[in-house]
Design an enzyme around this catalytic site. Structure first.
Site, PDB file in Angstrom:
ATOM      1  N   ARG A   1      39.472  73.721 -13.297  1.00 14.70           N
ATOM      2  CA  ARG A   1      40.123  74.325 -12.122  1.00 14.70           C
ATOM      3  C   ARG A   1      40.573  73.196 -11.213  1.00 14.70           C
ATOM      4  O   ARG A   1      40.243  72.032 -11.438  1.00 14.70           O
ATOM      5  CB  ARG A   1      39.241  75.369 -11.415  1.00 14.70           C
ATOM      6  CG  ARG A   1      37.754  75.200 -11.471  1.00 14.70           C
ATOM      7  CD  ARG A   1      37.236  73.981 -10.770  1.00 14.70           C
ATOM      8  NE  ARG A   1      37.735  73.903  -9.402  1.00 14.70           N
ATOM      9  CZ  ARG A   1      37.785  72.804  -8.697  1.00 14.70           C
ATOM     10  NH1 ARG A   1      37.366  71.646  -9.223  1.00 14.70           N
ATOM     11  NH2 ARG A   1      38.248  72.775  -7.467  1.00 14.70           N
ATOM     12  N   GLY A   2      41.306  73.568 -10.147  1.00 17.57           N
ATOM     13  CA  GLY A   2      41.921  72.549  -9.298  1.00 17.57           C
ATOM     14  C   GLY A   2      43.344  72.330  -9.799  1.00 17.57           C
ATOM     15  O   GLY A   2      43.552  72.127 -11.004  1.00 17.57           O
ATOM     16  N   ALA A   3      44.308  72.379  -8.874  1.00 19.47           N
ATOM     17  CA  ALA A   3      45.720  72.427  -9.283  1.00 19.47           C
ATOM     18  C   ALA A   3      46.148  71.291 -10.221  1.00 19.47           C
ATOM     19  O   ALA A   3      46.693  71.553 -11.305  1.00 19.47           O
ATOM     20  CB  ALA A   3      46.603  72.474  -8.028  1.00 19.47           C
TER      21      ALA A   3
ATOM     22  N   ARG B   1      46.800  81.300 -14.482  1.00 18.53           N
ATOM     23  CA  ARG B   1      46.489  81.387 -13.045  1.00 18.53           C
ATOM     24  C   ARG B   1      47.822  81.290 -12.290  1.00 18.53           C
ATOM     25  O   ARG B   1      48.663  80.455 -12.633  1.00 18.53           O
ATOM     26  CB  ARG B   1      45.530  80.265 -12.595  1.00 18.53           C
ATOM     27  CG  ARG B   1      44.100  80.477 -13.102  1.00 18.53           C
ATOM     28  CD  ARG B   1      43.102  79.583 -12.400  1.00 18.53           C
ATOM     29  NE  ARG B   1      42.726  80.089 -11.093  1.00 18.53           N
ATOM     30  CZ  ARG B   1      41.962  79.402 -10.226  1.00 18.53           C
ATOM     31  NH1 ARG B   1      41.516  78.189 -10.546  1.00 18.53           N
ATOM     32  NH2 ARG B   1      41.634  79.915  -9.062  1.00 18.53           N
TER      33      ARG B   1
ATOM     34  N   GLN C   1      32.489  75.848  -5.186  1.00 13.29           N
ATOM     35  CA  GLN C   1      33.000  74.543  -5.619  1.00 13.29           C
ATOM     36  C   GLN C   1      32.477  73.422  -4.737  1.00 13.29           C
ATOM     37  O   GLN C   1      32.330  72.283  -5.186  1.00 13.29           O
ATOM     38  CB  GLN C   1      34.539  74.531  -5.590  1.00 13.29           C
ATOM     39  CG  GLN C   1      35.220  75.389  -6.641  1.00 13.29           C
ATOM     40  CD  GLN C   1      35.549  76.766  -6.116  1.00 13.29           C
ATOM     41  OE1 GLN C   1      34.881  77.287  -5.225  1.00 13.29           O
ATOM     42  NE2 GLN C   1      36.583  77.381  -6.665  1.00 13.29           N
TER      43      GLN C   1
ATOM     44  N   ASP D   1      47.090  73.889  -3.540  1.00 16.96           N
ATOM     45  CA  ASP D   1      47.507  74.476  -4.814  1.00 16.96           C
ATOM     46  C   ASP D   1      49.012  74.625  -4.912  1.00 16.96           C
ATOM     47  O   ASP D   1      49.582  74.616  -5.999  1.00 16.96           O
ATOM     48  CB  ASP D   1      46.843  75.843  -5.017  1.00 16.96           C
ATOM     49  CG  ASP D   1      45.478  75.642  -5.638  1.00 16.96           C
ATOM     50  OD1 ASP D   1      44.564  75.240  -4.894  1.00 16.96           O
ATOM     51  OD2 ASP D   1      45.349  75.823  -6.863  1.00 16.96           O
TER      52      ASP D   1
ATOM     53  N   ASN E   1      45.945  76.833  -0.244  1.00 19.54           N
ATOM     54  CA  ASN E   1      44.746  76.142  -0.752  1.00 19.54           C
ATOM     55  C   ASN E   1      43.602  77.155  -0.761  1.00 19.54           C
ATOM     56  O   ASN E   1      43.762  78.311  -0.358  1.00 19.54           O
ATOM     57  CB  ASN E   1      44.420  74.920   0.116  1.00 19.54           C
ATOM     58  CG  ASN E   1      43.344  74.053  -0.518  1.00 19.54           C
ATOM     59  OD1 ASN E   1      43.434  73.707  -1.696  1.00 19.54           O
ATOM     60  ND2 ASN E   1      42.305  73.718   0.234  1.00 19.54           N
ATOM     61  N   LYS E   2      42.445  76.712  -1.217  1.00 23.43           N
ATOM     62  CA  LYS E   2      41.277  77.583  -1.350  1.00 23.43           C
ATOM     63  C   LYS E   2      41.075  78.448  -0.113  1.00 23.43           C
ATOM     64  O   LYS E   2      41.165  77.964   1.019  1.00 23.43           O
ATOM     65  CB  LYS E   2      40.037  76.730  -1.606  1.00 23.43           C
ATOM     66  CG  LYS E   2      38.730  77.470  -1.774  1.00 23.43           C
ATOM     67  CD  LYS E   2      38.768  78.592  -2.789  1.00 23.43           C
ATOM     68  CE  LYS E   2      39.216  78.126  -4.158  1.00 23.43           C
ATOM     69  NZ  LYS E   2      39.600  79.258  -5.051  1.00 23.43           N
TER      70      LYS E   2
HETATM   71  O1  MRU Z   1      40.048  78.074  -7.501  1.00 19.98           O
HETATM   72  P1  MRU Z   1      40.096  76.584  -7.654  1.00 19.98           P
HETATM   73  O2  MRU Z   1      38.751  75.943  -7.770  1.00 19.98           O
HETATM   74  O3  MRU Z   1      41.042  76.164  -8.755  1.00 19.98           O
HETATM   75  O4  MRU Z   1      40.722  76.079  -6.289  1.00 19.98           O
HETATM   76  C1  MRU Z   1      40.942  74.712  -6.106  1.00 19.98           C
HETATM   77  C2  MRU Z   1      41.479  74.376  -4.772  1.00 19.98           C
HETATM   78  O5  MRU Z   1      41.732  75.203  -3.948  1.00 19.98           O
HETATM   79  C3  MRU Z   1      41.768  72.931  -4.539  1.00 19.98           C
HETATM   80  O6  MRU Z   1      41.614  72.611  -3.192  1.00 19.98           O
HETATM   81  C4  MRU Z   1      43.213  72.624  -4.951  1.00 19.98           C
HETATM   82  O7  MRU Z   1      43.477  73.101  -6.242  1.00 19.98           O
HETATM   83  C5  MRU Z   1      43.485  71.169  -4.913  1.00 19.98           C
HETATM   84  S1  MRU Z   1      42.626  70.302  -6.166  1.00 19.98           S
HETATM   85  C6  MRU Z   1      43.027  68.660  -6.063  1.00 19.98           C
END
Ligand code: MRU
Length: 353
Positions: A51-53, A94, A199, A240, A250-251
Site C-alpha cells: 500500500r502507499g501510492a 484501488r 499504518q 495519493d 491523502n489518508k
Molecule cells: O491506504 P494506504 O495505506 O495505501 O494509504 C497510504 C497513504 O495515504 C499515504 O499517505 C500515501 O499513499 C502516500 S505514500 C508515500
C-alpha cells in the site's frame, strides 16, 4: 547519529518473480510473498499486502511484466490483446492513488511499441526496474528539498505511513523526516496511529524505531491538544493524488490535521513525487475517494469491536484544499502556497491534457 537511514525496501524482483513484504503482518512478522501472476498482484494491492501510492505504482509496473509473460506464453503473437483483461483488473485494484494508473499507462505506452513476434518480457522488466529506481531517487531528492524548509530542532507530526514501505524505498514524508533528522532539523516525531488500518502504529513507528529516530505514537484524536502546546512545528504527510490546483488526497484524517494546523499556526508539508500529480483534474473534488469495507472499522485486526450490525463509514482518503497547505515538495521542486498558478512551475512543459 545513524546516517544509514535507507534500509527498508518492500518490493523486490528476484528469481524472475515479484516479492512483496506483507504489510498486513508488520510489525509482528516479516513475511515475504511471491507473485508470478498479475491478477494475484491486483488482489494483493486491494487487500493491502502492499500500500502507499508510489509503492502501488512500482508494484503495478512489475505486475504488467507478469501479465505480459503469461500473455506471451499463452497466446504468442496475440500477447498484446491477451494481456488487456489483466491490466483492467490491475487498474481496478484501488481507485485513489494515481501512481497506479500512471505506471500502467507508462508500461502500456512501451508495450505498444514492441514487436508482436518477440517476447515483451525483457523490455518491460527494464522499464519496471527504471520506474522503481526513479521512485527511490525522487524520494532522496525530496528528502533534501523538504529538510531545507525546516528549522533546526523541530518537532513534527506525520499521519499514516508515507515511508520506505509506501514507496520503492526511503519514503516521501518519512524521506523528509529521515533527511531532516540526519541534518539536525528534526529532533522528534509524533506518529498518528491512523485508524482503521493502523499504518501509523504498525508501519511508521516500526520504520522510525528501526532507524533510531525518536518517535511517539498517539491516537489521531490527540493532535489538536498536541498542537495547542506549541510543541509542533510541522505536519509532514504524503499524498495519493494531487490535482492541478494543489488540492491533496491523502489518508483520511489529513484534512482534519490541516484545519487544526491552520488554527494553531503549525505548518503543513505534503511530500509526493510528480507521479502523484494528476494534471487532468483541476480540483480535488474530482478525485475518486476509495470506500472500503465497513468491517475494517467495526473490527480491529479481525476482532469484532463494534456491536454486530452497526452501520460504519470507511472512506480511505480525504481531500485537503490547497489553501491549507504551506508547501508541496516534489522531486521537481517545492511549491509554496500551492494553487493553479503556482503549480504550473512543476508542470512538464510538454504535458498535453
Ligand atoms: O491506504 P494506504 O495505506 O495505501 O494509504 C497510504 C497513504 O495515504 C499515504 O499517505 C500515501 O499513499 C502516500 S505514500 C508515500
Amino acid at each position: 547519529m545513524d546516517k544509514n537511514l535507507d534500509t527498508i525496501q518492500p518490493i523486490f524482483w528476484r528469481d524472475n518473480r515479484l516479492e512483496l513484504l506483507d504489510q498486513r503482518r508488520l510489525p509482528q512478522e516479516e513475511i515475504w510473498l511471491n507473485y508470478d501472476d498479475s491478477d494475484e498482484v491486483a488482489t494483493a494491492i486491494t487487500e493491502m499486502v502492499v500500500r502507499g501510492a508510489p509503492a502501488i505504482g512500482v508494484t503495478a509496473a512489475y505486475a504488467v511484466v507478469l501479465a505480459a509473460r503469461s500473455a506471451w506464453n499463452n497466446a504468442a503473437e496475440q500477447w498484446p490483446q491477451a494481456m488487456v483483461e489483466s491490466l483492467e483488473k490491475l487498474a481496478a485494484s484501488r481507485p485513489t492513488a494515481v501512481n497506479l494508473f500512471w505506471a500502467i499507462d507508462r508500461m502500456t505506452a512501451l508495450y505498444k511499441t514492441l514487436p508482436a513476434n518477440e517476447s515483451p518480457e525483457a523490455a518491460l522488466l527494464e522499464e519496471a526496474k527504471a520506474i522503481h529506481a526513479e521512485d527511490i531517487k525522487a524520494n532522496h531528492a525530496m528528502g533534501h528539498l523538504g529538510s531545507a524548509l525546516i528549522d533546526a530542532d523541530s518537532t513534527v507530526l506525520t499521519h499514516c505511513n508515507a515511508g520506505a514501505l509506501a514507496t520503492g524505498g526511503f519514503g516521501t514524508a518519512l524521506g523528509v523526516i529521515r533527511q531532516g533528522y540526519t541534518d539536525g532539523k528534526i529532533n522528534h516525531v509524533y506518529a498518528d496511529e491512523t485508524r482503521p488500518w493502523l499504518q501509523g502504529s504498525r508501519l511508521t513507528a516500526w520504520e522510525l524505531q528501526k532507524d533510531n529516530i525518536p518517535v511517539t505514537l498517539q491516537a489521531e484524536g490527540a493532535a489538536a491538544s498536541l498542537m495547542a502546546t506549541g510543541e509542533l512545528d510541522w505536519i509532514i504527510v504524503g499524498a495519493d493524488r494531487i490535482s492541478a490546483n494543489g488540492d491533496v488526497a491523502n489518508k483520511v484524517g489529513t484534512y482534519m490535521l490541516a484545519i487544526l494546523a491552520k488554527y494553531h499556526g503549525v505548518k503543513m508539508m505534503v511530500v509526493a513525487p510528480t507521479t502523484t500529480i494528476d494534471w487532468q483534474l483541476q480540483e480535488g473534488k474530482d478525485i475518486p475517494i476509495e470506500q472500503r469495507s465497513a468491517s475494517e472499522v467495526t473490527t480491529i485486526q479481525g476482532q469484532q469491536i463494534a456491536p454486530a450490525g452497526v452501520a460504519a463509514s470507511n472512506p480511505a482518503f480525504d481531500v485537503t484544499p490547497a489553501e491549507l497547505i504551506d508547501a508541496i515538495v516534489t522531486e521537481a521542486g517545492v511549491i509554496l502556497s500551492p494553487s493553479l498558478e503556482t503549480m504550473i512551475e512543476i508542470k512538464p512543459a510538454d504535458y498535453v491534457n
